[in-house]
Design a protein around this motif. Structure first.
Motif, short mmCIF file in Angstrom:
data_model
loop_
_atom_site.label_atom_id
_atom_site.label_comp_id
_atom_site.label_asym_id
_atom_site.label_seq_id
_atom_site.Cartn_x
_atom_site.Cartn_y
_atom_site.Cartn_z
N VAL A 136 0.82 -1.22 0.00
CA VAL A 136 0.00 0.00 0.00
C VAL A 136 0.86 1.27 0.00
O VAL A 136 0.33 2.37 -0.09
CB VAL A 136 -0.98 0.05 1.19
CG1 VAL A 136 -1.99 -1.08 1.11
CG2 VAL A 136 -0.23 0.01 2.51
N GLY A 137 2.17 1.08 0.12
CA GLY A 137 3.07 2.24 0.07
C GLY A 137 3.63 2.64 1.42
O GLY A 137 4.05 3.77 1.62
N SER A 139 6.47 1.71 2.92
CA SER A 139 7.88 2.10 2.87
C SER A 139 8.05 3.45 2.18
O SER A 139 8.85 4.28 2.62
CB SER A 139 8.70 1.03 2.14
OG SER A 139 8.59 -0.19 2.82
N THR A 140 7.28 3.66 1.14
CA THR A 140 7.33 4.95 0.43
C THR A 140 6.98 6.08 1.40
O THR A 140 7.64 7.11 1.44
CB THR A 140 6.33 4.92 -0.75
OG1 THR A 140 6.68 3.82 -1.60
CG2 THR A 140 6.38 6.21 -1.54
N MET A 171 15.49 1.98 -1.54
CA MET A 171 14.81 3.28 -1.64
C MET A 171 15.71 4.46 -1.29
O MET A 171 15.45 5.59 -1.68
CB MET A 171 13.58 3.30 -0.75
CG MET A 171 12.43 2.46 -1.31
SD MET A 171 10.94 2.71 -0.37
CE MET A 171 9.73 1.93 -1.43
N ASN A 296 -2.78 6.72 0.74
CA ASN A 296 -1.82 6.67 -0.38
C ASN A 296 -2.54 6.22 -1.64
O ASN A 296 -3.54 5.50 -1.57
CB ASN A 296 -0.67 5.73 -0.05
CG ASN A 296 0.45 5.84 -1.06
OD1 ASN A 296 0.67 6.90 -1.66
ND2 ASN A 296 1.17 4.75 -1.27
N MET A 297 -2.00 6.63 -2.78
CA MET A 297 -2.61 6.34 -4.08
C MET A 297 -4.07 6.82 -4.05
O MET A 297 -4.98 6.15 -4.54
CB MET A 297 -2.50 4.86 -4.42
CG MET A 297 -1.07 4.33 -4.29
SD MET A 297 -0.82 2.73 -5.05
CE MET A 297 0.49 2.04 -4.01
N PRO A 333 -1.20 11.35 -3.96
CA PRO A 333 -1.70 10.84 -5.25
C PRO A 333 -0.79 9.75 -5.82
O PRO A 333 0.33 9.55 -5.34
CB PRO A 333 -1.66 12.07 -6.15
CG PRO A 333 -0.58 12.93 -5.57
CD PRO A 333 -0.59 12.67 -4.09
N ARG A 339 7.29 7.13 -7.23
CA ARG A 339 7.70 5.74 -7.46
C ARG A 339 9.13 5.68 -7.98
O ARG A 339 9.94 4.91 -7.49
CB ARG A 339 6.75 5.05 -8.43
CG ARG A 339 7.03 3.55 -8.54
CD ARG A 339 6.47 2.91 -9.80
NE ARG A 339 6.77 3.64 -11.02
CZ ARG A 339 7.94 3.68 -11.63
NH1 ARG A 339 8.97 3.04 -11.12
NH2 ARG A 339 8.11 4.38 -12.73
N ASP A 343 12.53 3.77 -6.61
CA ASP A 343 13.27 2.76 -7.38
C ASP A 343 14.73 3.16 -7.59
O ASP A 343 15.61 2.31 -7.69
CB ASP A 343 12.61 2.57 -8.76
CG ASP A 343 11.29 1.81 -8.65
OD1 ASP A 343 11.03 1.25 -7.56
OD2 ASP A 343 10.54 1.77 -9.64
N1 ADP Z 1 1.71 7.23 -4.35
C1 ADP Z 1 2.35 6.38 -5.15
N2 ADP Z 1 2.43 6.60 -6.48
C2 ADP Z 1 3.06 5.72 -7.31
N3 ADP Z 1 3.66 4.60 -6.91
C3 ADP Z 1 3.64 4.32 -5.57
C4 ADP Z 1 2.99 5.19 -4.63
N4 ADP Z 1 3.14 4.66 -3.40
C5 ADP Z 1 3.84 3.52 -3.56
N5 ADP Z 1 4.14 3.31 -4.86
C6 ADP Z 1 4.86 2.16 -5.43
O1 ADP Z 1 4.15 0.98 -5.06
C7 ADP Z 1 5.06 -0.06 -4.74
C8 ADP Z 1 4.81 -0.54 -3.30
O2 ADP Z 1 5.12 0.50 -2.41
P1 ADP Z 1 5.90 0.24 -1.03
O3 ADP Z 1 6.16 1.58 -0.42
O4 ADP Z 1 7.07 -0.65 -1.22
O5 ADP Z 1 4.74 -0.51 -0.24
P2 ADP Z 1 4.77 -1.38 1.12
O6 ADP Z 1 5.96 -0.93 1.91
O7 ADP Z 1 3.48 -1.05 1.79
O8 ADP Z 1 4.84 -2.79 0.72
C9 ADP Z 1 6.44 0.52 -4.94
O9 ADP Z 1 6.88 0.18 -6.23
C10 ADP Z 1 6.23 2.02 -4.84
O10 ADP Z 1 7.18 2.75 -5.60
#
Ligand code: ADP
Ligand code: MG
Length: 369
Positions: A136-137, A139-140, A171, A296-297, A333, A339, A343
Motif C-alpha cells: 500500500v506504500g 515504505s514509500t 529506496m 496513499n494512491m 496521489p 515511485r 526505485d
Molecule cells: N503514491 C504512489 N504513487 C506511485 N507509486 C507508488 C505510490 N506509493 C507507492 N508506490 C509504489 O508501489 C510499490 C509498493 O510500495 P511500497 O512503499 O514498497 O509498499 P509497502 O511498503 O506497503 O509494501 C512501490 O513500487 C512504490 O514505488
C-alpha cells in the motif's frame, strides 16, 4: 548498489571455515551446531548472525571475533561481519539458543504481557509506520516522511523493521557495510538520515526463513545495539517502517519498546481499509496511539487538467479516519516521480522538496510536530 565487481567467495569453503571453529557448548563446528544463521555470501563479503542467550554473550564474543578473523582470511573476502544477537529472554541452561530443530520459547505472545516498556536509547520520539496490507506504500511513506522531518530540521533516523522484505537499502540507494564501534552498530547516513535495515545485514531471500525468535532478537538488536544517538546528541525522531500485518515483529516492537505512536497507511480500496482497521485494532490492544492516517494512491491527477481521478474510489480513508477519530495526515496521489524516486534511491521529498507530493509529506511531518 555500491558493491564493486569483487568475486563472491565460495560458500562451501565459508561453511568449512566456520566448522573449523568449535562451539564450546556442543563441541561441534559452528555451522554444524546451528550457530550460523542467515548466512550471506556476496561479492567481496560474508556475514551471518549468531543468536546466543544474554548470559552467554561474553562467552561467545571471542567466537564471533574468531569467526570474523577466519572469514576475513578467505580468498575473495574483503569484509566479514558476524552479528551476535543476545536474546534477553534467555531460555533455560542447556537450551541456551536456537539450534536446528530446537524450539526456544521466546514467543512474545506467550511471554508475560505487563512488562515495563523500554525506551529506545537516546531517541526522543519513535513513530512506527504500519499497514494491514502489503504494497500500500508503507515504505514509500516512511521514507518520505523521514526525509520531511529531516528537511524541517529534526535529527531523524529511519529503521527498516520489515525483516521479510526490507526496502530501505533500495529506496535510499545505500548498501554500504555497517561498522561497529564500542560494541555498537553505527547506522549508515544518507539524505540527512541515520539508517538501519535488516537488509544491510542479510539479503531478502534468507530473511524469509527466519523463525520468530530470531526475527524478534534482530528487531531488538536494531533498536538497542544501534547508535541512533548519544546522551549529548539524541535523535529527535525515529521513523520505523514495519512489515504489514500483526506478526512477531509488531509484537516485539510494541510490547518491548516505548513507541510514541503509529501512522497507518492505506489505499482507498475497501479491502485495504478493512486491513487498516485490523491494524488499528492491534495498536489499541498494544496500547499504541494512532497518530493519523495517510491515504496513499488516493487519486490520479488528470494529466491535462490536474483534476483528481479517483481510481480506487473516493472518501473511504477519510470516512474511516473520522470513525476512528484520527486525522488524515496526507492524501498522496499516484505519482510517477514518487515511485521513480523509490526505485532509484532518490527519495522525492529530499531530492525535490518543491513538488506538490513532497509538500504533502512536509505538511504531514509538521502535523506530527
Ligand atoms: N503514491 C504512489 N504513487 C506511485 N507509486 C507508488 C505510490 N506509493 C507507492 N508506490 C509504489 O508501489 C510499490 C509498493 O510500495 P511500497 O512503499 O514498497 O509498499 P509497502 O511498503 O506497503 O509494501 C512501490 O513500487 C512504490 O514505488
Ligand atoms: Mg515495505
Amino acid at each position: 548498489m555500491t558493491q564493486s565487481a569483487a568475486p563472491t567467495p565460495d560458500r562451501d569453503r565459508v561453511i568449512a571455515t566456520l566448522d573449523a571453529i568449535r562451539d564450546p557448548a556442543t563441541g561441534l563446528g559452528l555451522h554444524a551446531s546451528g550457530l550460523v544463521q542467515a548466512l550471506v555470501v556476496g561479492p567481496g563479503r560474508v556475514g551471518f548472525m549468531m543468536e546466543v542467550a544474554s548470559a552467554d554473550a561474553a562467552r561467545y564474543a571471542y567466537i564471533r571475533d574468531a569467526a570474523e578473523k577466519a572469514l576475513a582470511g578467505l580468498p575473495g573476502v574483503e569484509k566479514a561481519q558476524v552479528v551476535m544477537t543476545a536474546s534477553s529472554r534467555a531460555p533455560a541452561p542447556g537450551t541456551t539458543r536456537v539450534r536446528k530443530g530446537v524450539q526456544v520459547n521466546d514467543d512474545p505472545r506467550t511471554a508475560p504481557q505487563a512488562k515495563p516498556l523500554t525506551a529506545v536509547p537516546n531517541v526522543k520520539r519513535v513513530i512506527a509506520v504500519v499497514s494491514g496490507k502489503g504494497g500500500v506504500g508503507k515504505s514509500t511513506v516512511a521514507v518520505n516522511l523521514a526525509c520531511a522531518f529531516a528537511a524541517l530540521g529534526h535529527k531523524t533516523g529511519l529503521l527498516d523493521c520489515d525483516v521479510y522484505g526490507p526496502s530501505i537499502p533500495r529506496m535510499l540507494g545505500t548498501d554500504q557495510e555497517l561498522e561497529r564501534a564500542d560494541e555498537q552498530i553505527v547506522p549508515l547516513q544518507a539524505w540527512g538520515l541515520k539508517l538501519m535495515s535488516i537488509g544491510f545485514i542479510v539479503d531478502e531471500g534468507r530473511a524469509m526463513i527466519w523463525r520468530g525468535p530470531m526475527v524478534s532478537s534482530a528487531v531488538r538488536q536494531m533498536i538497542n545495539d544501534v547508535r541512533w544517538g548519544t546522551p549529548d546528541d539524541p535523535l529527535d525522531v525515529l521513523i520505523i517502517d514495519m512489515p504489514p500485518g500483526t506478526g512477531d515483529i509488531q509484537l516485539t516492537l510494541f510490547q518491548d519498546f516505548k513507541v510514541d505512536g503509529a501512522v497507518v497507511v492505506s489505499t482507498p480500496q475497501e479491502i485495504a481499509l478493512i486491513d487498516a482497521r485490523r491494524a488499528v485494532a492491534m495498536l489499541e490492544k498494544l496500547r499504541t496511539p494512532v497518530l493519523g492516517m495517510v491515504e496513499n494512491m488516493a487519486f490520479f491527477p488528470d494529466p491535462a487538467t490536474g483534476a483528481r481521478i479517483p481510481i480506487f474510489g473516493e472518501g473511504g480513508a477519510k470516512a474511516e479516519a473520522a470513525k476512528l477519530g484520527v486525522p488524515v495526515l496526507a492524501e498522496i496521489p499516484i505519482d510517477m516521480a514518487l515511485r521513480a524516486g523509490g526505485d532509484e534511491g532518490r527519495p522525492l521529498t529530499a531530492a525535490h522538496p518543491e513538488s506538490p507530493v513532497s509538500q504533502a509529506f512536509l505538511q504531514a511531518a509538521r502535523a506530527l510536530g
